[in-house]
Every structure is written in structure tokens, then in C-alpha cells.
Design an enzyme around this catalytic site. Structure first.
Site, mmCIF file in Angstrom:
data_model
loop_
_atom_site.group_PDB
_atom_site.id
_atom_site.type_symbol
_atom_site.label_atom_id
_atom_site.label_comp_id
_atom_site.label_asym_id
_atom_site.label_seq_id
_atom_site.Cartn_x
_atom_site.Cartn_y
_atom_site.Cartn_z
ATOM 1 C CG HIS A 1 30.826 31.816 -20.519
ATOM 2 N ND1 HIS A 1 30.192 31.533 -19.421
ATOM 3 C CD2 HIS A 1 30.124 31.754 -21.436
ATOM 4 C CE1 HIS A 1 28.802 31.245 -19.934
ATOM 5 N NE2 HIS A 1 28.853 31.423 -21.173
ATOM 6 C CG HIS A 2 31.453 38.454 -20.989
ATOM 7 N ND1 HIS A 2 31.845 39.237 -21.834
ATOM 8 C CD2 HIS A 2 32.138 38.106 -19.824
ATOM 9 C CE1 HIS A 2 33.185 39.892 -21.061
ATOM 10 N NE2 HIS A 2 33.330 39.139 -19.969
ATOM 11 C CD GLU A 3 23.905 33.397 -20.234
ATOM 12 O OE1 GLU A 3 22.968 34.197 -20.603
ATOM 13 O OE2 GLU A 3 24.414 32.529 -21.143
ATOM 14 C CD GLU B 1 23.910 27.778 -28.608
ATOM 15 O OE1 GLU B 1 23.867 26.738 -27.987
ATOM 16 O OE2 GLU B 1 23.231 28.827 -28.348
ATOM 17 C CD GLU C 1 19.367 26.976 -28.259
ATOM 18 O OE1 GLU C 1 18.378 26.736 -27.366
ATOM 19 O OE2 GLU C 1 20.402 27.321 -28.103
ATOM 20 C CD GLU D 1 23.771 23.169 -26.338
ATOM 21 O OE1 GLU D 1 23.298 24.495 -26.646
ATOM 22 O OE2 GLU D 1 24.543 22.668 -27.102
#
Length: 710
Positions: free
Chosen positions: A416-418, A505, A177, A511
Site C-alpha cells: 500500500h502506497h498512500e 477506485e 466520488e 467506505e
């Protein structure tokens, strides 16, 4: 007579020397002869290669070796004991993708090597040469007295022939990132990017860069270095020797393993790849990385349909809402751990609001983050094992009611699985979590791995985590579930083999515009991403911000593009899942749906073919894509901080047909900072012979929908 014998002896020795030279040097060309690899074994038995393009050297003599624990290195004393060449040319279909059909045409050379010492160890180097680049991998065949290797270093050299311009990000073992940097090769300084305050997990141990790394020579040739089919191995960075214009493969390590990769023989490494193009756009159109992966191994993936989606996500990043019910985990704690104050975003009523908007505006999917318990302790602590169970909702989120409401409205929910970077916990719970998804007719999941990996000593891009991401894909495939991975391992074309790997990603996403301390992504970010990260595979970038400034929530941050630039991203940045990231209320203007939102409603996500119309790395790119189902065309163009004029022709349209074109473009006084929301919509008639100039504002863009007149 003696002179005659002497002459015969000289001729014999000369012929013998010539044969030995031939045994040490082998070549293979691409099908159109533009690219060529020369393989050689030096007098010391060291394997090496060179690459040329149109008879101009691209990669100078570069050596290849391995260091292994408790054994001599695989580095010298080799001889060629056999070689084979062959040609392949076939066409395969993508179940979803940038185009329907892909041609896989290459010439290959397989070189079998053996050490001349007592060990007699064997190594095979496998080359494939395409018209759009070259690739090679190492193959360790089954052999006596050698069943396992702990590789401590792979030393694959890439010796450049000039001080090229490079678009690079640092070789971070934990994070992709970072912003891309544009410098000469001699000026690369990855260590200056250490310890970025906005990155939750980052480790840059040396002056190395990540892949894909793209370069431009003084002669105008484009090169992009990457890898394909990363399986049961560590991710590769490229260690930089600024003075000697040299790169050497540097694998991501493991403190627990005490090396880089443990392999069981027989074993094949990933492919080391160099895409070669005379036009920047040809890098994007290349499918070499995909072609270097095995065909579909999981069969039918019709349970996944490419789609656009909305979601409870952006509001947490801009600070309107929080992930946890207690109101402490907002976008501030995402990066700093500081407690903020806000409200829980994932409520039953809020989810219904998004479902209503999606249903009314042609959006098929809904993502809800923060729906399950555990978000109050998901980050900034070492105690992250067992934080989430992926089936228990917060008290203010009625899971069953939301699912019934979504089904009634024709909206598909994305799970959604964080994992909070605790993969061992996730692996224990995957079975139950995937059963829960299928019981509720949920066919796709966004996974996340924010934070330093647990167990300590492993990194996001090391062999241990490469294997974890692979296990997730395999287990999900068994349950007919598609995976959109965030904080992932790099894309290396495995979506061909596992087409349930729909997107990921693995870049600095939208973001960062909401909270990055350095001001967010500059206008040049995505015109660079298109020629770097996007060469690896689909990107879940989450475009579609209409409220560019969001001053009602934060005055110090903004999206650093125009509104028209955001529309163009639905064509420029490829993914089979595309988010309309903004809040529903930000898509409303004067009590009605914003006129520009129609492009998001209309634009495709699954393509019949793709053509790059104009391009320069880091500056601008314009792409046209034809939708598979409707065969309608969509065009998107973006620029960096400089205004420019895009000069378009439409020769990709069918001859003899007329089309209705709708252009969404920057307003006359638009500017990414001063007036980002200024836009214009224009309707024109288009044919194959049409020409069009479009003005792009600084940080601006344009989008065109092209519908055949019936």
C-alpha cells in the site's frame, strides 16, 4: 445554339456545385449498418458531424473546434484535402478480464482538413464506427511552423435529439466520488453538488458532468458518453446547456499551465465515444472502449494473478482502529480533520490474524494500510511532501515477520502506497519503493492520492496528473508490478495497453457507508454504477460486508444493502482483485465460518465470458460470468430499494450437461434497512433448459454458484 450553350453552362455549374457538396460531406457506417456518422464541412469551413442509429438521428449537427493560446482558433475556413476509409476485424485475447476473447470490428473514416487561409494549418479527424457505438479523435499532424499548442478549450459538441433521462455525476476536477443523479437532461444541476462535506478534495467550476454519462431516450435507446485512451491530455467533462439539449467538451484545467493541455505535434487526442445500445445490458457487454486503445505494450503480465484479498482497512473506516500509531488518524479525520481516539490497526499480531483467516478460507491476498510511518500527518495539511517513504514500518509492525508468516501460510501481500496527493514526492521515491517490493516478492500495489494535489493549481484529472498516473504504470511495468489506483484518473481502457493497470477506485465506494454524513450509498447506487462507472473499467469497490449495521462501532451509519446483495457484487461489479472487506470476526457465526462466506471462497475473479441476463439502469442488473480456469458459472443479481422478482433462464449452460446450483438469496422478511442479514441458501439442479424465479428484497440481491456435475 445560344440556348444549347446556356444549357451546357448550367449543367457544368450544377455538376461543379454537386462535386463541391460531395467534397464537403462524407459518411461511414458500422459493419452491420446500424450506426452511421455523417461528417460535413459547412460553407464557412466549420467541421461538424451527425450520428444516426437505424436511420434515426441520435446526435444532431454538432460542431468541432479548438481554441489555442496566442494563435487563431482551429474553428473554420477548413476544406477537405483527402480522406480514406477502411475496415478492420480481428480478435485479441485479454490476459485477464471479463472475457477471454474480444472482437474488434469497425469501419473507419479518416478526414484530412486544411485551412484555406495563409496559415494552411492541418487537422485530421479520425472516425471509427462499431455496431455498439461510434468514436472519433483529433489528430494534429506534423507541419511547418507549428510544433506546439497550448489548448485553452476543446469544443466538441454533442447535440442531443431529445430531453433524455440521464444518470450523471458532477464534472468535478478533483473527485469521482459523488453519487449518481437520475434526472432529465434539462434538470441537470452540477453546481448544486459543490463543496460536499464528505469529499476531501473537490472542485466543480461549472454546470458540467463527468463521464461515463449514460442516457435513455424516450424511444428506449441507451447512450453512454465517455472517452478512450486518455494519454498526455486533460480529462474531459461535458458542459451542459439545459435549454438547448447540448453538451460541449470541457477539459480539466491547470492554473499553473494557464490552459487545458500543452501538446507537441504530431499529437492525437483521446477518442470521444458514444456507446449505443437497444438493451441496457448491451452497454455492459460492449468492449468498444477497450478496443480503442493500443494492444499490450508491456508483454507478459503473468506476475499478476487475479485474486481475492482481505485487509486491515474496513476497521479504520468504521472506527475500530486508526491508520497511525498515535491513534489520531481514524475515519473521522479522513474527512473532517477532527481528532478521534482508537488504536493502530496495522500491528504484527493483527496482520497475522488476517493472514490466518485468509489461509483457512481460500483467500490469496492481504492488504495492510497504515503499516508505514507518516500517517499522523498525511492529510488536512499543506505540508504533505515527504510524509511517506514507503519502506519504514511503524514500531509495532514487524514487516519482515509479517512477510515470513504470510509466505508460510501461502498468502500474497499487496503493498500500500498512500501518496497523500503529493505526486512529486512519490515519483522521487518510486524506484526505491518498487525495489523494496520486489526484494520482498510483492507484485502488486494499491496506490492512493487523498487530498488536494500538490503542487497547488493542479487537479487530479488534469493533464499533469494524467501524465503522473501514466508514469507510475510505466515504471511499475518495468519492475513487473501491478497497480490498483485509488483517487485515480478515470479508466479509459488503457488496461489493454498496460495490463498491469489491474483495477482502480474512481467512484463512491463501500467506505462511504461507514462515515458519510448523507447516510452512505443508497440501494440504487450499484445498479447505477454498473451502467456508468463500470463501463469505463474494473472497480475496486471492496464488497463483502456481512456486519451490515456495525452498531458496536457506529450507530448512525450502515451498509444500505442486504447481505445477499453484498455476495452478488462479486459477480456484478467487475474487478480482477476483489476484497472481502469485513473484519474476520464478522465472517464468523456461532463459532464457525458464516455459511454464506462459501460463495466468496468459491466465486471466480477471472472470466472466460460474461452475459447480462436482466438489466435496467438504476433499477436492477443480473450478470452471469464463467470462470476461466474451472469453467464454472456464477450469477449475481441486485436491485435498488424496490423488491422485485428476477426471472432467469440458463441457456448459457452447455447442452446435455447437469449442474449443481447453490443459491444465496434474501430471506423471506429481508430488507436493506429493517432486516439486512436475513438470508437463505438453497441447492438445486440446473440444466440449459432450467427456468428460475428469485425474489429480491428491497435493496437485496442473490448469488448463484453453478458447478458441473462430474
Amino acid at each position: 445554339m445560344n440556348k444549347f450553350r446556356l444549357l451546357l453552362c448550367v449543367l457544368f455549374l450544377s455538376n461543379l456545385f454537386s462535386c463541391k457538396q460531395e467534397e464537403r460531406t462524407l459518411t461511414v457506417n458500422s459493419p452491420n449498418d446500424s450506426n452511421k456518422i455523417i461528417f460535413n464541412v459547412s460553407e464557412e469551413g466549420r467541421p461538424n458531424y451527425m450520428v444516426s442509429h437505424n436511420n434515426t438521428k441520435v446526435i444532431d449537427t454538432s460542431y468541432m473546434s479548438f481554441e489555442v493560446k496566442d494563435l487563431p482558433a482551429f474553428s473554420g475556413d477548413f476544406k477537405i484535402i483527402g480522406s480514406t476509409t477502411s475496415t478492420s476485424d480481428d480478435i485479441w485475447e485479454m490476459p485477464w478480464g471479463e472475457q477471454l476473447e474480444v472482437r474488434n470490428n469497425y469501419n473507419e473514416l479518416i478526414v484530412n482538413l486544411q485551412e484555406q487561409s495563409e496559415t494552411n494549418r492541418e487537422l485530421t479527424i479520425h472516425f471509427k464506427v462499431y455496431d455498439d457505438g461510434i468514436a472519433f479523435r483529433y489528430e494534429f499532424p506534423e507541419q511547418k511552423n507549428l510544433q506546439e499548442l497550448l489548448i485553452t478549450d476543446e469544443n466538441t459538441e454533442f447535440n442531443l435529439t431529445g430531453n433524455h433521462k440521464v444518470w450523471w455525476m458532477p464534472g468535478d476536477w478533483d473527485n469521482y466520488e459523488h453519487l449518481y443523479n437520475e434526472t432529465l437532461f434539462s434538470e441537470i444541476d452540477a453546481l448544486s453538488k459543490q463543496n460536499h462535506p464528505d469529499l476531501n478534495a473537490t472542485y466543480i467550476p461549472e454546470n458540467a458532468i463527468n463521464t461515463p454519462a449514460t442516457m435513455k431516450t424516450d424511444e428506449g435507446l441507451y447512450l453512454s458518453f465517455h472517452e478512450a485512451d486518455l494519454t498526455d491530455y486533460a480529462g474531459m467533462t461535458l458542459k451542459i446547456d439545459n435549454a438547448n439539449l447540448n453538451m460541449v467538451s470541457e477539459l480539466v484545467g491547470s492554473e499553473r499551465l494557464g490552459g487545458k493541455a500543452k501538446v507537441q505535434l504530431p499529437f492525437n487526442t483521446p477518442w470521444r465515444t458514444i456507446q449505443i445500445a437497444e438493451k441496457a445490458g448491451d452497454l455492459i457487454e460492449s468492449k468498444m472502449i477497450l478496443n480503442l486503445n493500443d494492444p499490450n505494450a508491456i508483454g507478459d503480465v503473468s506476475y499478476f494473478k487475479p485474486m481475492k484479498y482481505v485487509g486491515i482497512w474496513w476497521e479504520m473506516h468504521i472506527g475500530k482502529s486508526t491508520w497511525d500509531m498515535e491513534g489520531s488518524q481514524d475515519m473521522n479525520t479522513y474527512t473532517t480533520g477532527k481528532v478521534g481516539t482508537s488504536r493502530h490497526g496495522a500491528t504484527t499480531e493483527n496482520a497475522k490474524k488476517y493472514i490466518d483467516f485468509a489461509s483457512q478460507n481460500g483467500i490469496r491476498g492481504l492488504l495492510v494500510e497504515g503499516w508505514n510511518t507518516g500517517w499522523d500527518q498525511w492529510i488536512n495539511t499543506d505540508d504533505r511532501e515527504g510524509v511517506f517513504d514507503f519502506i519504514t514500518p511503524y514500531d509495532d509492525y514487524d514487516f519482515d515477520q509479517v512477510m515470513l508468516y504470510a509466505k508460510d501460510k501461502g498468502v500474497e501481500v499487496i503493498m500500500h502506497h498512500e501518496t497523500s496527493a503529493a505526486p512529486r514526492t512519490y515519483e522521487k521515491q518510486m524506484g526505491v519503493a518498487y525495489d523494496f517490493m520486489k526484494e520482498n516478492d510483492i507484485n502488486s500495489v494499491k496506490t492512493g492520492y487523498v487530498g488536494a494535489i500538490i503542487p497547488k493549481g493542479e487537479y487530479h484529472h488534469g493533464q499533469w496528473m494524467v501524465n503522473h498516473y501514466q508514469r507510475v504504470l510505466e515504471e511499475a511495468a518495468k519492475m513487473k508490478i501491478a497497480v490498483n489506483a485509488h483517487e485515480p484518473i478515470k479508466a479509459t481502457g488503457k488496461r489493454r495497453t498496460y495490463p498491469n493497470a489491474i483495477s482502480r477506485e474512481g467512484l463512491r465506494g463501500q467506505e462511504f457507508n461507514a462515515w458519510a454524513s448523507d447516510g452512505g450509498n443508497p440501494p440504487s447506487h450499484l445498479p447505477t454504477v454498473a451502467f456508468t462507472r463500470m463501463l469505463a473499467g474494473p472497480i475496486d469497490f471492496t464488497p463483502g460486508a456481512f456486519n451490515i449495521k456495525f452498531d458496536e462501532y457506529k450507530k448512525e451509519n450502515q451498509v444500505n444493502t442486504t447481505l445477499a446483495h453484498q455476495l452478488a457484487l462479486y459477480v456484478v461489479i467487475y474487478s480482477p482483485v476483489q476484497m472481502a472487506c469485513d473484519l474476520p470476526e464478522h465472517y464468523i457465526l456461532d463459532g464457525k465460518v458464516h455459511p454464506a462466506f462459501k460463495f466468496i471462497t468459491d466465486v471466480g475473479v477471472d472470466w472466460q465470458q460474461t452475459k447480462v441476463l436482466e438489466a435496467e439502469v438504476g433499477d436492477y442488473v443480473t450478470i452471469a460470468r464463467q470462470e476461466r480456469e474451472s469453467l464454472n458459472w456464477f450469477v449475481g443479481g441486485i436491485t435498488d430499494e424496490n423488491k422485485r422478482t428476477a426471472s432467469l433462464n440458463f441457456d448459457f449452460l452447455e447442452d446435455g450437461k447437469s449442474y449443481e446450483g447453490t443459491i444465496y438469496k434474501d430471506g423471506l422478511d429481508a430488507d436493506w434497512n429493517d432486516n439486512p442479514q436475513a438470508y437463505e441458501i438453497e441447492n438445486i439442479e440446473l440444466t440449459k433448459d432450467s427456468k428460475l424465479d428469485v425474489e429480491l428484497a428491497p435493496g437485496g440481491g442473490f448469488a448463484i454458484s453453478i458447478i458441473e456435475k462430474r
